[in-house]
Design an enzyme around this catalytic site. Structure first.
Site, short mmCIF file in Angstrom:
data_model
loop_
_atom_site.label_atom_id
_atom_site.label_comp_id
_atom_site.label_asym_id
_atom_site.label_seq_id
_atom_site.Cartn_x
_atom_site.Cartn_y
_atom_site.Cartn_z
N SER A 128 0.83 -1.20 0.00
CA SER A 128 0.00 0.00 0.00
C SER A 128 0.87 1.26 0.00
CB SER A 128 -0.97 -0.05 1.18
OG SER A 128 -1.98 0.91 1.07
N ASP B 270 -9.97 -4.66 -4.32
CA ASP B 270 -9.39 -3.72 -3.37
C ASP B 270 -10.26 -2.47 -3.28
OD1 ASP B 270 -7.81 -1.89 -1.94
OD2 ASP B 270 -5.95 -2.73 -2.72
N HIS C 201 -8.00 -5.35 0.00
CA HIS C 201 -6.75 -4.63 0.30
C HIS C 201 -5.94 -5.45 1.30
CE1 HIS C 201 -4.22 -1.13 0.08
NE2 HIS C 201 -4.26 -0.94 1.39
#
Length: 239
Positions: A118, A172, A217
């Site tokens: 991320s 995600d 995610h």
């Protein structure tokens, strides 16, 4: 001069000949990725893992709440959102300090891999294609390319030959899948990198891209298996 990052180090189980610096995501710490380092250690005993901890910052998109972060986020989701360039440049400097520390300890830059998840993936990508050193490769998990309008002028001479693993979940909700694909298209069109490299050709440079149909995610066993295969290729054992 910014303060050096605090890190969690996971020592190699055999002679130290390679290092992976892995950068966590927003709100996490280096401890969040220690289970992965431990999981991979049996097949990569020569590798030391350096898991830095982000400083605590106030995150605008979370109502100013303080949390570990590599740069401020002004709004979630938009690929064209305003970016915290100052925070990103500070983190790039700090990650380069970690690379320098490993080189000073005797590990060549081309035996150091930089990766992250991320926010950490975005910073690993930005740092890896702009650092003055030729690294072993990059690992970008659920990330994107930040500072798109400026990165071309910052890019190093090695970027096109850099092996890059890039994995992203199609479900995600935080860093949406199209943010990854738009980043990849920009990398191809504006930076000249190959974005469709097969796993057997990735050592020649370019992006080995993996999408995961039902992954949010996060990471899952399939992505970790793909990542481990990549890491073993770019950081093989050495005598």
């Amino acid at each position: 001069m910014s303060a050096a990052l605090k890190v969690l180090s996971v020592a190699p189980r055999a002679k130290h000949t390679a290092t992976i610096i892995f950068v966590h995501g927003l709100g996490d710490t280096g401890y969040g990725w220690k289970p992965v380092a431990d999981m991979f250690a049996g097949e990569m005993q020569h590798v030391k893992w350096v898991l830095p901890h982000a400083p605590t910052i106030h995150v605008t998109a979370n109502g100013g709440m303080p949390m570990p972060g590599w740069f401020d986020i002004y709004e979630f989701g938009s690929i064209n959102a305003r970016e915290d360039e100052e925070g990103m440049l500070k983190t790039m400097h700090a990650l380069n300090q970690l690379i320098t520390a490993e080189v000073d300890a005797g590990i060549p830059a081309d035996r150091i891999l930089l990766g992250g998840f991320s926010q950490g993936a975005a910073m690993s990508l930005l740092t890896g294609i702009t650092t003055e050193r030729r690294l072993a490769g990059l690992a970008v998990l659920s990330g994107w390319l930040p500072l798109r309008t400026k990165v071309k002028a910052m890019m190093n001479d090695y970027a096109k030959k850099l092996p890059i693993f890039w994995g992203h979940g199609k479900m995600d909700p935080i860093v949406k899948y199209d943010r990854a694909t738009m980043s990849l298209e920009y990398i191809k069109a504006q930076l000249g990198l190959n974005i469709l490299v097969s796993p057997d050709k990735v050592l020649e440079g370019g992006v080995e891209f993996h999408s995961y149909d039902f992954l949010p995610h996060s990471v899952d066993d399939k992505e970790l298996a793909d990542l481990k295969s990549f890491l073993k290729k770019v950081l093989p054992p050495q005598d």
